[in-house]
Motif scaffolding. Structure first.
Motif, PDB file in Angstrom:
ATOM      1  N   LEU A  12     -59.494 -40.104  12.156  1.00 13.41           N
ATOM      2  CA  LEU A  12     -60.070 -41.442  11.948  1.00 13.41           C
ATOM      3  C   LEU A  12     -61.593 -41.380  11.984  1.00 13.41           C
ATOM      4  CD1 LEU A  12     -57.654 -43.580  14.139  1.00 13.41           C
ATOM      5  CD2 LEU A  12     -57.921 -43.717  11.654  1.00 13.41           C
ATOM      6  N   LYS A  13     -62.135 -40.576  12.884  1.00 11.32           N
ATOM      7  CA  LYS A  13     -63.592 -40.422  12.956  1.00 11.32           C
ATOM      8  C   LYS A  13     -64.133 -39.850  11.655  1.00 11.32           C
ATOM      9  CE  LYS A  13     -67.341 -38.192  15.486  1.00 11.32           C
ATOM     10  NZ  LYS A  13     -68.083 -37.855  14.287  1.00 11.32           N
ATOM     11  N   GLN A  14     -63.460 -38.848  11.124  1.00  8.21           N
ATOM     12  CA  GLN A  14     -63.912 -38.249   9.872  1.00  8.21           C
ATOM     13  C   GLN A  14     -63.839 -39.247   8.713  1.00  8.21           C
ATOM     14  OE1 GLN A  14     -61.352 -34.800   9.882  1.00  8.21           O
ATOM     15  NE2 GLN A  14     -62.866 -33.555  10.968  1.00  8.21           N
ATOM     16  N   GLN A  15     -62.772 -40.047   8.678  1.00  4.43           N
ATOM     17  CA  GLN A  15     -62.667 -41.083   7.640  1.00  4.43           C
ATOM     18  C   GLN A  15     -63.806 -42.088   7.782  1.00  4.43           C
ATOM     19  OE1 GLN A  15     -58.845 -43.020   7.705  1.00  4.43           O
ATOM     20  NE2 GLN A  15     -57.741 -41.093   7.547  1.00  4.43           N
ATOM     21  N   TYR A  16     -64.040 -42.526   9.023  1.00  6.44           N
ATOM     22  CA  TYR A  16     -65.110 -43.500   9.249  1.00  6.44           C
ATOM     23  C   TYR A  16     -66.476 -42.914   8.911  1.00  6.44           C
ATOM     24  CZ  TYR A  16     -68.597 -46.398  11.316  1.00  6.44           C
ATOM     25  OH  TYR A  16     -69.735 -47.142  11.482  1.00  6.44           O
ATOM     26  N   ASP A  17     -66.753 -41.705   9.377  1.00  6.43           N
ATOM     27  CA  ASP A  17     -68.045 -41.070   9.092  1.00  6.43           C
ATOM     28  C   ASP A  17     -68.289 -40.980   7.586  1.00  6.43           C
ATOM     29  OD1 ASP A  17     -68.548 -40.748  11.796  1.00  6.43           O
ATOM     30  OD2 ASP A  17     -68.150 -38.590  11.810  1.00  6.43           O
ATOM     31  N   LYS A  45     -74.662 -56.660   2.296  1.00  9.72           N
ATOM     32  CA  LYS A  45     -74.369 -55.291   2.719  1.00  9.72           C
ATOM     33  C   LYS A  45     -73.471 -55.294   3.968  1.00  9.72           C
ATOM     34  CE  LYS A  45     -75.477 -52.114   0.795  1.00  9.72           C
ATOM     35  NZ  LYS A  45     -74.780 -51.452  -0.322  1.00  9.72           N
ATOM     36  N   ALA A  46     -73.651 -56.239   4.868  1.00  9.84           N
ATOM     37  CA  ALA A  46     -72.788 -56.341   6.051  1.00  9.84           C
ATOM     38  C   ALA A  46     -71.356 -56.661   5.622  1.00  9.84           C
ATOM     39  CB  ALA A  46     -73.312 -57.408   7.009  1.00  9.84           C
ATOM     40  N   GLU A  47     -71.212 -57.564   4.671  1.00 10.13           N
ATOM     41  CA  GLU A  47     -69.884 -57.907   4.156  1.00 10.13           C
ATOM     42  C   GLU A  47     -69.259 -56.712   3.444  1.00 10.13           C
ATOM     43  OE1 GLU A  47     -70.740 -61.344   1.776  1.00 10.13           O
ATOM     44  OE2 GLU A  47     -71.033 -62.617   3.548  1.00 10.13           O
ATOM     45  N   GLU A  48     -70.065 -55.982   2.693  1.00  8.30           N
ATOM     46  CA  GLU A  48     -69.574 -54.788   1.997  1.00  8.30           C
ATOM     47  C   GLU A  48     -69.098 -53.745   3.006  1.00  8.30           C
ATOM     48  OE1 GLU A  48     -71.835 -51.184  -0.037  1.00  8.30           O
ATOM     49  OE2 GLU A  48     -72.108 -53.052  -1.164  1.00  8.30           O
ATOM     50  N   PHE A  49     -69.853 -53.572   4.088  1.00  8.22           N
ATOM     51  CA  PHE A  49     -69.450 -52.621   5.125  1.00  8.22           C
ATOM     52  C   PHE A  49     -68.091 -53.015   5.699  1.00  8.22           C
ATOM     53  CE2 PHE A  49     -69.030 -51.467   9.563  1.00  8.22           C
ATOM     54  CZ  PHE A  49     -69.185 -50.098   9.496  1.00  8.22           C
ATOM     55  N   GLN A  50     -67.924 -54.287   6.033  1.00  5.59           N
ATOM     56  CA  GLN A  50     -66.651 -54.749   6.590  1.00  5.59           C
ATOM     57  C   GLN A  50     -65.505 -54.517   5.610  1.00  5.59           C
ATOM     58  OE1 GLN A  50     -65.588 -55.632   9.554  1.00  5.59           O
ATOM     59  NE2 GLN A  50     -67.628 -55.175  10.294  1.00  5.59           N
ATOM     60  N   GLU A  51     -65.758 -54.791   4.352  1.00  7.86           N
ATOM     61  CA  GLU A  51     -64.732 -54.636   3.323  1.00  7.86           C
ATOM     62  C   GLU A  51     -64.330 -53.171   3.147  1.00  7.86           C
ATOM     63  OE1 GLU A  51     -64.774 -54.928  -1.443  1.00  7.86           O
ATOM     64  OE2 GLU A  51     -65.451 -56.734  -0.410  1.00  7.86           O
ATOM     65  N   LYS A  52     -65.327 -52.294   3.107  1.00  5.10           N
ATOM     66  CA  LYS A  52     -65.061 -50.881   2.819  1.00  5.10           C
ATOM     67  C   LYS A  52     -64.707 -50.063   4.059  1.00  5.10           C
ATOM     68  CE  LYS A  52     -67.794 -50.606  -1.378  1.00  5.10           C
ATOM     69  NZ  LYS A  52     -68.858 -49.921  -2.080  1.00  5.10           N
ATOM     70  N   CYS A  53     -65.363 -50.326   5.166  1.00  3.81           N
ATOM     71  CA  CYS A  53     -65.225 -49.459   6.338  1.00  3.81           C
ATOM     72  C   CYS A  53     -64.688 -50.169   7.577  1.00  3.81           C
ATOM     73  CB  CYS A  53     -66.587 -48.846   6.684  1.00  3.81           C
ATOM     74  SG  CYS A  53     -67.373 -47.952   5.340  1.00  3.81           S
ATOM     75  N   TYR A  57     -62.943 -48.403  10.914  1.00  2.93           N
ATOM     76  CA  TYR A  57     -63.774 -48.474  12.114  1.00  2.93           C
ATOM     77  C   TYR A  57     -62.975 -49.086  13.266  1.00  2.93           C
ATOM     78  CZ  TYR A  57     -67.502 -49.704  15.340  1.00  2.93           C
ATOM     79  OH  TYR A  57     -68.275 -49.839  16.461  1.00  2.93           O
ATOM     80  N   ALA A  58     -62.263 -50.178  12.993  1.00  4.37           N
ATOM     81  CA  ALA A  58     -61.462 -50.837  14.032  1.00  4.37           C
ATOM     82  C   ALA A  58     -60.364 -49.904  14.541  1.00  4.37           C
ATOM     83  CB  ALA A  58     -60.873 -52.136  13.492  1.00  4.37           C
ATOM     84  N   GLU A  59     -59.723 -49.181  13.640  1.00  2.00           N
ATOM     85  CA  GLU A  59     -58.673 -48.238  14.041  1.00  2.00           C
ATOM     86  C   GLU A  59     -59.263 -47.117  14.900  1.00  2.00           C
ATOM     87  OE1 GLU A  59     -56.524 -46.819  10.613  1.00  2.00           O
ATOM     88  OE2 GLU A  59     -56.217 -48.855   9.880  1.00  2.00           O
ATOM     89  N   TYR A  60     -60.421 -46.616  14.508  1.00  2.08           N
ATOM     90  CA  TYR A  60     -61.073 -45.553  15.273  1.00  2.08           C
ATOM     91  C   TYR A  60     -61.468 -46.063  16.663  1.00  2.08           C
ATOM     92  CZ  TYR A  60     -64.495 -42.050  16.676  1.00  2.08           C
ATOM     93  OH  TYR A  60     -65.192 -41.104  17.376  1.00  2.08           O
ATOM     94  N   GLN A  61     -62.035 -47.257  16.742  1.00  8.35           N
ATOM     95  CA  GLN A  61     -62.420 -47.823  18.032  1.00  8.35           C
ATOM     96  C   GLN A  61     -61.210 -48.003  18.940  1.00  8.35           C
ATOM     97  OE1 GLN A  61     -65.583 -48.502  19.338  1.00  8.35           O
ATOM     98  NE2 GLN A  61     -65.992 -47.150  17.621  1.00  8.35           N
ATOM     99  N   LYS A  62     -60.101 -48.457  18.373  1.00  2.00           N
ATOM    100  CA  LYS A  62     -58.873 -48.634  19.154  1.00  2.00           C
ATOM    101  C   LYS A  62     -58.399 -47.286  19.707  1.00  2.00           C
ATOM    102  CE  LYS A  62     -54.248 -50.594  18.746  1.00  2.00           C
ATOM    103  NZ  LYS A  62     -53.285 -51.239  17.850  1.00  2.00           N
ATOM    104  N   CYS A  63     -58.448 -46.253  18.888  1.00  2.00           N
ATOM    105  CA  CYS A  63     -58.052 -44.911  19.313  1.00  2.00           C
ATOM    106  C   CYS A  63     -58.964 -44.418  20.434  1.00  2.00           C
ATOM    107  CB  CYS A  63     -58.095 -43.956  18.112  1.00  2.00           C
ATOM    108  SG  CYS A  63     -57.424 -42.314  18.472  1.00  2.00           S
ATOM    109  N   ILE A  64     -60.259 -44.600  20.276  1.00  2.00           N
ATOM    110  CA  ILE A  64     -61.225 -44.153  21.285  1.00  2.00           C
ATOM    111  C   ILE A  64     -61.025 -44.912  22.595  1.00  2.00           C
ATOM    112  CG2 ILE A  64     -63.696 -44.235  21.894  1.00  2.00           C
ATOM    113  CD1 ILE A  64     -62.957 -41.884  20.178  1.00  2.00           C
ATOM    114  N   GLN A  65     -60.824 -46.218  22.519  1.00  4.24           N
ATOM    115  CA  GLN A  65     -60.621 -47.003  23.740  1.00  4.24           C
ATOM    116  C   GLN A  65     -59.382 -46.535  24.489  1.00  4.24           C
ATOM    117  OE1 GLN A  65     -60.740 -50.998  22.257  1.00  4.24           O
ATOM    118  NE2 GLN A  65     -62.956 -50.958  21.988  1.00  4.24           N
ATOM    119  N   SER A  66     -58.340 -46.204  23.756  1.00  2.00           N
ATOM    120  CA  SER A  66     -57.122 -45.679  24.364  1.00  2.00           C
ATOM    121  C   SER A  66     -57.397 -44.319  25.025  1.00  2.00           C
ATOM    122  CB  SER A  66     -56.034 -45.548  23.295  1.00  2.00           C
ATOM    123  OG  SER A  66     -54.879 -44.975  23.827  1.00  2.00           O
ATOM    124  N   ALA A  67     -58.151 -43.465  24.359  1.00  2.00           N
ATOM    125  CA  ALA A  67     -58.480 -42.145  24.911  1.00  2.00           C
ATOM    126  C   ALA A  67     -59.333 -42.274  26.166  1.00  2.00           C
ATOM    127  CB  ALA A  67     -59.200 -41.301  23.864  1.00  2.00           C
TER     128      ALA A  67
END
Length: 101
Positions: A12-17, A45-53, A57-67
């Motif tokens: 997930l980190k690699q996808q987000y990066d 650009k903020a809206e584009e970031f949310q749409e594309k990434c 990002y949310a999935e990665y954050q959820k994984c990190i919080q669990s870890a």
């Protein structure tokens, strides 16, 4: 790109990066191209970031919080936040004029 805090989060980190780097390249483009300032560009650009990434990002954050919980380092993170809270950046300083030297 570096590995994540936890091996199961690394894909997930690699996808987000990758997503962020592509988005950021487009974000910086006006800095190298001469054009008139566009006040709504930041919002677009903020809206584009949310749409594309945003989803990855949310999935990665959820994984990190669990870890973080599994590794038992929540209290260390909270302590670090209390000892060194994020602050607003200082306003840019203007260089002294030649007359004041």
């Amino acid at each position: 790109m570096a590995d994540s805090l936890s091996p199961e989060c690394t894909p997930l980190k690699q996808q987000y990066d990758s997503c962020f780097n592509l988005w950021f390249e487009g974000y910086l483009e006006p800095a190298i191209l001469p054009s008139a300032p566009d006040p709504q560009r930041t919002q677009r650009k903020a809206e584009e970031f949310q749409e594309k990434c945003g989803k990855v990002y949310a999935e990665y954050q959820k994984c990190i919080q669990s870890a973080v919980k599994r590794k038992g380092i929540e209290s260390l993170l909270q302590q670090a936040r209390e000892e060194h809270p994020l602050r607003e950046p200082l306003p840019p300083t203007t260089p002294p004029s030649k007359e004041s030297k």
